[in-house]
Design an enzyme around this catalytic site. Structure first.
Site, PDB file in Angstrom:
ATOM      1  N   HIS A 161      42.474  35.545  44.248  1.00 46.12           N
ATOM      2  CA  HIS A 161      42.019  34.880  45.861  1.00 46.12           C
ATOM      3  C   HIS A 161      40.349  34.766  45.745  1.00 46.12           C
ATOM      4  CE1 HIS A 161      40.578  39.160  44.768  1.00 46.12           C
ATOM      5  NE2 HIS A 161      39.721  39.098  46.651  1.00 46.12           N
ATOM      6  N   LEU A 162      40.336  33.771  46.926  1.00 47.36           N
ATOM      7  CA  LEU A 162      38.758  33.547  47.656  1.00 47.36           C
ATOM      8  C   LEU A 162      38.445  34.170  48.899  1.00 47.36           C
ATOM      9  CD1 LEU A 162      39.721  31.169  45.169  1.00 47.36           C
ATOM     10  CD2 LEU A 162      37.537  30.401  45.948  1.00 47.36           C
TER      11      LEU A 162
END
Length: 387
Positions: free
Chosen positions: A224-225
């Site tokens: 994830h970012l």
């Protein structure tokens, strides 16, 4: 709040509940909206900070992407899907040349999910641990999609934009690529490209995207970012730099509490793909050698010694290599991850917030950095790698 008309609705949102059973798998496909964007919506030039007559930064005109994200995010807050209700955070600019932006966020420090037991930058994904296939379906804001015929080589079947249930600022979201594949928290080209494109889709100069590796204070080992809004300028936007190779592919960012590697792009398309490839070459190198890292994407000035300007001509991608740190450090004013290295300091307690100085913040950040000799060796190795 109504969803903007230019989202393609695939189904009705399910009834919402404030209950959070993190161990049960929920069908994340249920009720997902598609946000389909076109090439022309990727804006690079002309986005700037606006100031009032009194010198206060003013909210800019928002893009379709901003309006969609913010309206759906606010809706989820009203539905009680966050761990706490985020109000306006008490904020101060610490006196000193670095211009640290400190914010008091007590509830995030208390109520955020405990980090997973992570011992390696290369740790494998564990489906038994919390991951983004186990979230409440209402936490999903939309699926980020390029329109058919988008002139880009990289393809990704799905990037979900979900709320961060323990937000550090307004609009704090997570970009989760292909969640059902169970990808570990190791940066890949297509998620990074979507992250940079998200910055280009926003006309708010304070919308930033970032990535924490395992050992770089990532608390969930599922790729994830982060993305969030901060209505303040940060020193990384205009900090000077020097090229490290003749082609200008990688620069050394200077004048900050932590020296970082700067990559810069001023248009989407092949230039962006080349930048993504270079950045991921570097992060793969770091992962292979168990070197933790943090990455920050923001609109900013070109490399070199840019004047301090409110207008930005491109996007800066800044990468910091650092000492590995697993878990949350108790008793410290803040933990050092992507936003802290960029100059944004979410502080956990009122006492620390009011006593914090630039010198004490700088000391805490520098404890997380690689020793100078190791950093210099890494710098030489990365220049050789990209050559």
């Amino acid at each position: 709040m109504a969803v903007p008309e230019n989202i393609n609705e695939t189904s009705d949102l399910p009834p919402q509940s404030s209950g959070r059973d993190e161990q049960s798998r929920l069908p994340v496909e249920l009720g997902v909206l598609d946000f389909v964007y076109c090439w022309e919506e990727l804006i690079v030039e002309g986005v700037q900070w606006q100031t009032s007559e009194s010198g206060v930064l003013c909210p800019p005109l928002l893009s379709r992407f901003d309006c969609t994200l913010q309206s759906s995010w606010k809706q989820r807050m009203e539905q009680g899907l966050f761990r706490y209700c985020l109000g306006e955070l008490q904020t101060q600019i610490l006196p000193g040349p670095l211009g640290f932006v400190a914010q008091l966020n007590v509830e995030r420090g208390v109520q955020r999910r405990c980090p997973q037991n992570i011992q390696s930058v290369r740790q494998a994904f564990d489906p038994q641990q919390f991951n983004f296939n186990k979230i409440h379906p209402g936490e999903i804001l939309f699926r980020l999609c390029r329109e058919p015929g988008f002139p880009m080589a990289l393809q990704c079947t799905e990037v979900l934009v979900i709320i961060n249930v323990s937000p550090l600022e307004w609009g704090h979201v997570l970009f989760v690529p292909e969640p059902t594949q169970g990808l570990p928290q190791i940066l890949l080209p297509h998620p990074l490209q979507f992250g940079v494109e998200a910055v280009m889709l926003s006309t708010h100069p304070g919308f930033r995207v970032g990535f924490n590796s395992l050992g770089g204070l990532a608390s969930v080992n599922h790729l994830h970012l982060h993305g969030y809004y901060l209505a303040h300028k940060l020193p990384v936007e205009t900090a000077p730099s020097q090229p490290l190779d003749p082609n200008g592919h990688i620069h050394l960012l200077k004048g900050l509490p932590a020296s970082g590697f700067l990559f810069y792009v001023d248009e989407p398309g092949p230039k962006l793909e080349a930048l993504v490839d270079r950045v991921c070459q570097v992060t793969n190198y770091l992962v292979d050698r168990e070197i933790a890292h943090n990455l920050f994407v923001t609109r900013g000035a070109p490399p070199g010694n840019p004047p301090s300007s409110l207008a930005y001509a491109g996007v800066r991608v800044i990468l910091w290599a650092r000492k590995s740190s697993f878990g949350v450090k108790e008793g410290e004013a803040f933990n050092v991850a992507l936003c802290e290295l960029a100059g944004h300091l979410p502080v956990k307690t009122s006492q620390d917030f009011h006593s914090l100085t630039e010198a004490s913040a700088l000391n805490l950040i520098q404890q997380s950095l690689l020793p100078p000799s190791q950093f210099l060796q890494l710098q030489e190795a990365l220049v050789s790698l990209l050559a």
